[in-house]
Design an enzyme around this catalytic site. Structure first.
Site, mmCIF file in Angstrom:
data_model
loop_
_atom_site.group_PDB
_atom_site.id
_atom_site.type_symbol
_atom_site.label_atom_id
_atom_site.label_comp_id
_atom_site.label_asym_id
_atom_site.label_seq_id
_atom_site.Cartn_x
_atom_site.Cartn_y
_atom_site.Cartn_z
ATOM 1 N N PHE A 85 0.083 -1.793 0.288
ATOM 2 C CA PHE A 85 -0.234 -0.233 0.187
ATOM 3 C C PHE A 85 0.660 1.210 0.008
ATOM 4 C CE2 PHE A 85 -2.861 -3.196 2.037
ATOM 5 C CZ PHE A 85 -4.146 -2.830 1.615
ATOM 6 N N SER A 129 -5.227 1.537 -8.711
ATOM 7 C CA SER A 129 -6.169 2.701 -8.889
ATOM 8 C C SER A 129 -6.452 2.987 -9.960
ATOM 9 C CB SER A 129 -5.350 3.773 -8.506
ATOM 10 O OG SER A 129 -6.223 5.105 -8.925
ATOM 11 N N TYR A 154 0.031 11.301 -10.872
ATOM 12 C CA TYR A 154 -0.153 10.162 -9.510
ATOM 13 C C TYR A 154 -0.424 8.564 -10.023
ATOM 14 C CZ TYR A 154 -3.409 7.602 -6.762
ATOM 15 O OH TYR A 154 -4.015 6.231 -5.864
ATOM 16 N N LYS A 158 0.521 4.492 -11.097
ATOM 17 C CA LYS A 158 0.128 3.321 -11.168
ATOM 18 C C LYS A 158 -0.451 2.609 -12.399
ATOM 19 C CE LYS A 158 -1.478 4.158 -7.352
ATOM 20 N NZ LYS A 158 -0.437 3.208 -5.486
ATOM 21 N N GLY A 299 -5.840 17.512 -13.307
ATOM 22 C CA GLY A 299 -5.867 16.436 -13.178
ATOM 23 C C GLY A 299 -7.031 15.404 -12.690
ATOM 24 N N ASP A 300 -8.387 15.305 -12.531
ATOM 25 C CA ASP A 300 -9.679 15.049 -12.433
ATOM 26 C C ASP A 300 -9.365 15.086 -13.864
ATOM 27 O OD1 ASP A 300 -9.911 15.414 -9.881
ATOM 28 O OD2 ASP A 300 -11.080 17.154 -10.218
HETATM 29 N N1 UDP Z 1 -14.204 17.400 -4.982
HETATM 30 C C1 UDP Z 1 -14.180 18.379 -5.101
HETATM 31 N N2 UDP Z 1 -13.903 19.630 -3.401
HETATM 32 C C2 UDP Z 1 -13.164 19.120 -3.064
HETATM 33 C C3 UDP Z 1 -12.361 17.335 -3.031
HETATM 34 C C4 UDP Z 1 -12.556 16.654 -4.365
HETATM 35 O O1 UDP Z 1 -15.180 19.022 -5.471
HETATM 36 O O2 UDP Z 1 -12.257 19.601 -1.652
HETATM 37 C C5 UDP Z 1 -14.353 16.226 -5.726
HETATM 38 C C6 UDP Z 1 -12.597 16.434 -6.648
HETATM 39 O O3 UDP Z 1 -13.254 17.526 -7.746
HETATM 40 C C7 UDP Z 1 -14.184 14.766 -7.596
HETATM 41 C C8 UDP Z 1 -14.039 14.457 -6.565
HETATM 42 O O4 UDP Z 1 -14.171 15.355 -5.525
HETATM 43 O O5 UDP Z 1 -13.769 14.683 -8.768
HETATM 44 C C9 UDP Z 1 -13.329 12.943 -6.106
HETATM 45 O O6 UDP Z 1 -11.861 13.668 -5.501
HETATM 46 P P1 UDP Z 1 -10.938 13.004 -4.104
HETATM 47 O O7 UDP Z 1 -9.860 14.087 -4.187
HETATM 48 O O8 UDP Z 1 -11.675 12.368 -3.322
HETATM 49 O O9 UDP Z 1 -10.912 11.223 -5.509
HETATM 50 P P2 UDP Z 1 -9.975 11.532 -6.838
HETATM 51 O O10 UDP Z 1 -9.488 12.478 -7.348
HETATM 52 O O11 UDP Z 1 -8.948 10.765 -6.262
HETATM 53 O O12 UDP Z 1 -11.345 11.087 -7.302
#
Ligand code: UDP
Length: 340
Positions: A85, A129, A154, A158, A299-300
């Site tokens: 992990f 992931s 990130y 992975k 990055g989203d």
């Molecule tokens: N998100 C948000 N506000 C925050 C944190 C996350 O709107 O303060 C959104 C983020 O843009 C994404 C979703 O919530 O669309 C999940 O984000 P997280 O960081 O939890 O996980 P990951 O990006 O790794 O999927």
């Protein structure tokens, strides 16, 4: 101790690692956690003991340091498996500090694999992931969905990690490797004693929601209201961390006996938008969450959720917690943290 019951967990003090250690101990495994507390605290081990009445064996080690990693593994020759992990896990941090992310995540994996080989440990589970898939038009994604470009450093660590394990298994037919692709692990242990405990300000959605509800933040930001989704916010597949933990034990018990290398999605199979996640939280907590509409976060990916039928079939595993349970346990954990 029977070696088939000895498991090394790297990052066992971390969020998913600690929940997995609890699950392993509860099922009679002997666990050694290797962690350097870069984003966790030694106090977690005491909490694991409070829940299971057992203290895992522990080693404080930076796995990106090859010598230290080899030495730590040499003390556990012929353990049955290593679950790896330990890694940096923040998408936005990785965008800001790519070199640190590549160095830490890739070096630790290489060191862990070399150390496992030298110690005669054949079975390796790699924390991967869903971010490996990148932006995908065809949903849900299954294990055969081709990757599009990784959206962050990130995510790319992975992609690289999976490939390293796959290539390794190819030249080590005696090895068994599995990459488990987690979707969005959230929630906390129902005891309220263990949960996500980031040392820095968290930037994952659910801890941000609970921190806002409890007043640690005045308001939260929703990153992006202009995505082409049902309400304009991003869609993710949230899954309870205890379900993820249980899947690791299932993987050790079932999967490692079977194939040389495999990849399995771990998700709930349900796509949930940021606004829907906030509503689910508001419903179970009775708290209103103030939010601000902010620009998209670099990055989203826009939307992703899992086809988890392979996990169901191979691991004989299914989720036990729903979205409300995830929010309930996350909220309980936040409240407990505040009462400390
Ligand atoms: N998100 C948000 N506000 C925050 C944190 C996350 O709107 O303060 C959104 C983020 O843009 C994404 C979703 O919530 O669309 C999940 O984000 P997280 O960081 O939890 O996980 P990951 O990006 O790794 O999927």
């Amino acid at each position: 101790m029977n070696n088939s019951k000895k498991i090394i967990v790297t990052g066992g003090a971390g969020y998913i690692g600690s929940h997995t250690v609890i699950e392993l101990l509860s099922q009679g495994y002997h666990v050694t956690s290797m962690d350097n507390f870069s984003n966790s605290s030694p106090d977690v081990y005491r909490r694991i003991e409070a829940i299971t009445n057992q203290l895992p064996e522990t080693a404080t080690v930076d796995l990106a340091d090859k010598k230290a990693c080899l030495e730590a593994f040499a003390k556990h020759r012929n353990a049955f498996a290593v679950i790896h992990f330990a890694a940096f896990k923040s998408v936005p941090e990785s965008v800001a500090s790519p070199i640190e992310y590549y160095r830490n995540n890739v070096n630790s994996l290489l060191n862990v694999m070399e150390a496992a080989t030298e110690a005669g440990i054949r079975n390796i589970i790699f924390s991967s992931s869903c971010s490996v898939y990148g932006n995908i038009n065809q949903l849900p994604v299954n294990e055969n969905t081709p990757f599009s470009k990784a959206a962050s450093p990130y995510a790319y660590t992975k992609v690289i990690g999976e490939r390293i394990l796959e290539d390794y298994c190819q030249i080590h037919p005696e090895a068994k490797g599995i990459s488990l692709r987690y979707f969005n692990p959230v929630g906390a242990h129902p005891s309220g004693l263990i949960g996500e405990l980031p040392l820095d300000r968290p930037n994952n959605l659910v801890p941000v929601i609970t921190q806002t509800a409890i007043g640690k933040r005045n308001q939260m930001e929703i990153f992006g209201f202009d995505y082409p989704t049902r309400d304009g916010t991003c869609i993710r597949d949230y899954i309870h961390v205890c379900d993820i933990a249980a899947a690791h034990v299932a993987a050790i018990e079932v999967q490692l006996e079977q194939v040389n290398y495999d990849v399995i999605n771990l998700g709930s199979g349900q796509g949930v938008s940021v606004l829907e996640a906030i509503s689910a939280f508001e419903k179970v907590s009775g708290k209103k969450v103030n939010y601000l509409r902010s620009p998209r976060r670099p990055g989203d990916v826009e939307a992703i959720y899992s086809d988890s039928s392979k996990a169901g079939k191979i691991l004989n595993w299914t989720t036990r917690y729903n979205l409300e349970d995830m929010m309930k346990t996350a909220w309980q954990w936040e409240q407990n943290l505040n009462n400390k």
